[in-house]
Write an enzyme that holds these catalytic residues in place. Structure first.
Site, PDB file in Angstrom:
ATOM      1  CD  GLU A  64      37.743  36.786  39.335  1.00 63.72           C
ATOM      2  OE1 GLU A  64      38.285  37.724  39.968  1.00 63.72           O
ATOM      3  OE2 GLU A  64      38.200  35.640  39.298  1.00 63.72           O
ATOM      4  CG  ASP A 114      36.504  32.143  41.353  1.00 61.98           C
ATOM      5  OD1 ASP A 114      36.950  32.159  42.510  1.00 61.98           O
ATOM      6  OD2 ASP A 114      36.894  32.928  40.466  1.00 61.98           O
ATOM      7  CG  ASP A 162      40.574  31.428  38.963  1.00 65.62           C
ATOM      8  OD1 ASP A 162      41.548  31.155  38.225  1.00 65.62           O
ATOM      9  OD2 ASP A 162      40.504  32.478  39.623  1.00 65.62           O
ATOM     10  CG  HIS A 202      43.815  35.918  38.991  1.00 64.06           C
ATOM     11  ND1 HIS A 202      43.602  35.544  40.299  1.00 64.06           N
ATOM     12  CD2 HIS A 202      45.166  35.897  38.816  1.00 64.06           C
ATOM     13  CE1 HIS A 202      44.753  35.328  40.892  1.00 64.06           C
ATOM     14  NE2 HIS A 202      45.719  35.517  40.018  1.00 64.06           N
TER      15      HIS A 202
END
Length: 228
Positions: A23, A21, A166, A161
């Site tokens: 960000e 994941d 996540d 998040h």
């Protein structure tokens, strides 16, 4: 980049994979930057290792992004730059199949843009997007965000998040969906036995459609066309 082999989006369940994941500072791979990269390595359906790093994007993190992921300029001030962080991430994932939520439209595009900018090559790993998987096997849900899947499977959404949280959440959701017979997981066992080793035959989804494979894979690599 023309001539570069990009990974393909796959479907179904595989027991060995890496969930990842990102960000970011925004939604555009061309104009926004990566500020966190996380991943968990899975073997036989069990987490065996993890990777996580903040990334200094060399730019201001907009307040709108910070409100979503909680990452601020001060948090990434001493973090490695993208080339260093991405290089370590690529070593971690190796040639594994990648798994993530909404990665086909978002995370993979960010990785490809970054790799083409830094290394003049594309991400070659095949990947499974659990958003597509959820839309296919959880049609009863009104929405298919990662937190919606977690709530459906009674998985904690605490820390959502942030990239590593996540990843952990998504790994559990992927395993839950993978148990369904239509996804080729453990729930797809048949009464047939492998003619080579006697193991259970399992219906799976492959590159060319459904097939039966030995449940003792990779020790036994027997396969049979699903239509036979």
């Amino acid at each position: 980049m023309e001539g570069q082999k990009r990974g393909r989006r796959l479907s179904g369940y595989r027991p060995d994979y890496v969930v990842f994941d990102l960000e970011t500072t925004g939604l555009s791979p061309e104009t926004d930057g990566i500020i966190e990269i996380s991943a968990v390595k899975v073997r036989g359906g069990k987490v065996t290792d993890s990777f996580s790093t903040l990334v200094n994007p060399g730019r201001h993190i907009p307040a709108a992004a910070s409100r979503v992921n909680g990452i601020t300029d001060s948090m990434v001030a001493d973090a490695p730059g993208l080339k260093d962080a991405l290089g370590r991430f690529l070593i971690f994932i190796g040639n594994d199949v990648l798994v993530g939520h909404n990665i086909h439209s978002f995370d993979v595009k960010f990785l490809n843009h970054a790799m083409e900018e830094l290394y003049k090559k594309s991400l070659g790993n095949d990947y499974i997007d659990t958003l597509y998987m959820a839309r296919s096997c959880l049609k009863e849900l009104p929405r298919h965000r990662l937190v919606d899947l977690a709530v459906h499977f009674h998985i904690s959404t605490e820390g959502a998040h942030r990239a590593l949280n996540d990843c952990v959440m998504n790994q559990k959701c992927y395993e839950e969906m993978g148990r369904r017979p239509d996804q080729g997981g453990a729930g797809a066992k048949t009464e047939d036995k492998c003619p080579r080793c006697g193991g259970d035959l399992v219906k799976r989804n492959g590159r060319y459609g459904p097939f039966y494979g030995c449940g003792n894979y990779p020790r036994c690599r027997y396969t049979r066309n699903a239509e036979q």
